[in-house]
Design a protein around this motif. Structure first.
Motif: not given
Length: 319
Positions: A148-174
């Motif tokens: 299901t994790g890979l399925l979510f990545i294919l649908i919501f990250s690759v196809t729809l581009d809604w969410f990032p599929f790599v969790y980042r701890s160094d987000i450049a935002a405040t």
């Protein structure tokens, strides 16, 4: 209550000691050690490798090494990570909040889905809603989290581009932007882990409610003229939650096990990915500490479950 908590904590101490003995013995007898890669490195003389092993006490008997580890743990020294070159306790404290956030949020999501769906399906057995809920529960429980994790990545990250599929701890935002990006990248791992647990909990909640709904006191409550909503909430749900609390507490090891896979799929910098990296690097101090932390969390959640019993069932006394 205070006496009960003290008694349970005293019981937990020998349990955790027994767990630590088993874990330490298994790791000590397992092939390989943090310095095994030096044996294939021609630039490291054998005497240097043996001197390093002796300095860290790896040549001592297992019991001597365990007692040394236990004494250091009691003093707050969890050891040194050979791979990361920092103290193990600092390494775990960097990763543990992320895992607790993902696991805790997934459990909240699982209960928010399983409780209303399971209760509603049990109050209307064999209806269309009940059949659909059972089918979805079987499907959700049958699909592993890595699929299901890979399925979510294919649908919501690759196809729809809604969410990032790599969790980042160094987000450049405040400010609020940082909180939004952290929440946005945690949606998929939390959903994958939460829906998998919700599928199991839904079946159990439905079964528990069906067992309670046939009891005499429920029939008496309806005969008194109480509304169906009040009967369901006050008389059925509260008593049906007692075995559900047991299930949630006993499922915590499986939840953390599922978190290991989920963190690897989405590259979540949690304690699960730390354990996988430590296993691949033969970093035994980290492996021992992380598995022991998991054991402490399981004992803690079982204690929380016992306390919830008294709130759900007034007949249970802690004296």
């Amino acid at each position: 209550m205070a006496t009960y908590l003290i008694r349970r904590l005293l019981i937990a101490i020998p349990s955790l000691l027994g767990i630590s003995v088993i874990l330490f013995t298994i790791l000590a007898l397992a092939p390989g050690d943090p310095f095994s890669e030096m044996a294939t490195n021609p630039n490291v003389p054998p005497e240097v490798r043996e001197a390093l092993r002796a300095s860290f006490g790896l040549n001592d008997p297992i019991m001597v090494r365990y007692l040394r580890w236990l004494s250091n743990m009691a003093q707050g020294d969890w050891g040194f990570s050979f791979a990361s070159r920092i103290n193990v306790d600092d390494l775990i404290l960097q990763r543990l909040p992320t895992t607790l956030f993902v696991v805790g949020s997934s459990q909240i999501l699982a209960l928010c889905v399983a409780l209303p769906v399971g209760i509603y399906a049990a109050t209307r057995p064999y209806s269309v809603f009940d059949q659909i809920a059972n089918t979805l529960a079987f499907v959700g429980f049958s699909l592993p989290t890595f699929f299901t994790g890979l399925l979510f990545i294919l649908i919501f990250s690759v196809t729809l581009d809604w969410f990032p599929f790599v969790y980042r701890s160094d987000i450049a935002a405040t400010g609020w932007r940082w909180y939004w990006e952290m929440f946005r990248q945690a949606i998929m791992p939390i959903t994958v882990l939460g829906l998998f647990q919700a599928a199991s909990y839904t079946r159990y909640v439905r079964s528990a409610v069906l067992d309670v709904i046939r009891l005499d006191y429920v029939t008496t409550a309806r005969a008194k003229g109480l509304s169906e909503r009040r009967v369901t909430i006050r008389h059925i749900t509260r008593n049906a939650l007692i075995p559900v609390v047991t299930l949630v507490a006993l499922q915590m090891p499986a939840v953390f096990g599922g978190a290991l896979v989920t963190e690897q799929i989405f590259r979540v910098p949690g304690i699960g990915s730390l354990l996988i990296d430590a296993i691949l690097a033969n970093d035994t101090p980290v492996i021992m500490s992380v598995t022991f932390v998991f054991s402490c969390l399981v004992v803690f959640f079982n204690l929380i479950a016992d306390i919830l019993y008294g709130w759900l069932d007034p007949r249970i006394s802690f004296s």
